[in-house]
Design an enzyme around this catalytic site. Structure first.
Site, short mmCIF file in Angstrom:
data_model
loop_
_atom_site.label_atom_id
_atom_site.label_comp_id
_atom_site.label_asym_id
_atom_site.label_seq_id
_atom_site.Cartn_x
_atom_site.Cartn_y
_atom_site.Cartn_z
N ARG A 175 0.87 -1.17 0.00
CA ARG A 175 0.00 0.00 0.00
C ARG A 175 0.91 1.22 0.00
O ARG A 175 2.03 1.19 0.52
CB ARG A 175 -0.89 0.03 1.24
N ARG A 272 -0.55 -2.14 -6.75
CA ARG A 272 -0.73 -3.25 -5.80
C ARG A 272 -1.65 -4.31 -6.40
O ARG A 272 -1.38 -5.52 -6.29
CB ARG A 272 -1.29 -2.69 -4.49
N TYR A 304 -9.14 -11.40 -6.78
CA TYR A 304 -8.22 -11.42 -7.92
C TYR A 304 -8.43 -12.63 -8.81
O TYR A 304 -8.05 -12.62 -9.98
CB TYR A 304 -6.77 -11.35 -7.43
#
Length: 323
Positions: A175, A272, A304
């Protein structure tokens, strides 16, 4: 006696009575000390509950006391949610607000200050699920190349710094707050290590791998930086030598995506997403990717797999003879 560093300052709420304000201050202190929530999460929770109390003060026509709050009804909560929706507040923000309000209600119940069951009886708003938008591999690599911005009227070390930050975001899946929170001592020199200890959400730490070429970029930035970078100081500094603001990297990304023809979804956080998606598409283990990203729940990482499936279907539809 000096106040504890872990305790937030006393709240000042014109819409709430002193007894309710005191309980809210205790609740935030509990979240910080016992739950170890991050400062940003605490700020968001405090803001959400403050907005709720301000609404109730107008809704009920007077200051909100602890006793009145304990008699809260589901219709009051629904009226607040409807008012926020009318202000075009997104469903995710509404869900967070309800989570903060419920947390405060549970705290009051544990402290014996009344039962606020109305908060639990209201259904959380539905959130439209959208897949993260990763970048193509070639674009992610170009974002981490300082030469892509060679024509800008900025000092060379700034361009090298921004490229090093983006290389770190993509190379290790950090992050932006984690990358900019690194101290100089946290980053090994090239050839002297291959991992970073990162402080993530909720003050949780995790170990992540870092590529040697990324370490080389960071070392190049450190050598070019005109400011002293002490071991206990931030690894990445701004134009005046202080901690680097995330906004600076966001602006750098905005300029780059214009030049590279990338969509508005190309943000630092997209790097990310790209890290996770590209690992998964090349056979990365989902549980391992969860650990690398610092996700508390595997279900968060599983989003994902939807991206990977979507890409497979696109390939199938474009390549199959009968498609």
């Amino acid at each position: 006696m000096a106040p504890s560093k872990s305790a937030p300052p006393p709240l000042e709420l014109s819409c709430a009575a002193a007894d309710l304000t005191a309980e809210m201050t205790k609740w935030l202190s509990h979240l910080r000390a016992e739950r170890r929530l991050s400062g940003k999460t605490l700020e968001a929770y405090a803001r959400d509950v403050r907005q709720f109390l301000q609404f109730l003060a107008g809704h009920w026509g007077g200051e909100v006391t602890l006793g009145r709050f304990a008699r809260l009804e589901a219709t009051d909560v629904r009226a607040f949610m409807a008012a926020r929706r009318a202000d075009e507040i997104a469903g995710r923000s509404l869900m967070r607000a309800l989570a903060g309000m419920r947390s405060f209600g549970r705290f009051l119940e544990r402290e014996g200050k009344g039962r606020v069951g109305a908060l639990a009886s209201v259904r959380a708003p539905k959130i439209k699920k959208s897949l993260p938008k990763p970048l193509p591999i070639a674009a992610a690599k170009r974002l981490a190349d300082a030469d892509e911005r060679a024509g800008e009227e900025r000092e060379t070390w700034v361009l090298i710094r921004d490229a090093a930050v983006m290389a770190l975001l993509y190379g290790s899946g950090l992050r932006i707050s984690e990358a900019l929170g690194l101290k100089r001592r946290d980053v090994p020199a090239p050839g002297k290590g291959d991992t970073l200890i990162v402080h993530g959400k909720g003050n949780k730490t995790r170990m992540v791998p870092v590529l040697q070429n990324v370490l080389a970029q960071i070392a190049e930035y450190a050598a070019a930086c005109p400011y002293n970078l002490p071991p206990d100081g931030p690894m990445f500094v701004g134009a005046r030598g202080g901690p680097l603001s995330p906004r600076i990297i966001q602006l750098a990304m905005e300029r780059l995506r214009g030049g590279l023809g990338l969509p508005d979804s190309a943000t630092p956080h997209a790097l990310r997403h790209s890290f996770a998606t590209h690992l998964l598409s090349r056979g990365g283990d989902l549980r391992a990717i969860q650990e690398l990203l610092g996700h508390a729940s595997l279900s968060t990482t599983q989003v994902y797999t939807g991206i990977d499936t979507e890409r497979l279907l696109e390939v199938y539809n474009s390549a199959h003879p009968r498609a």
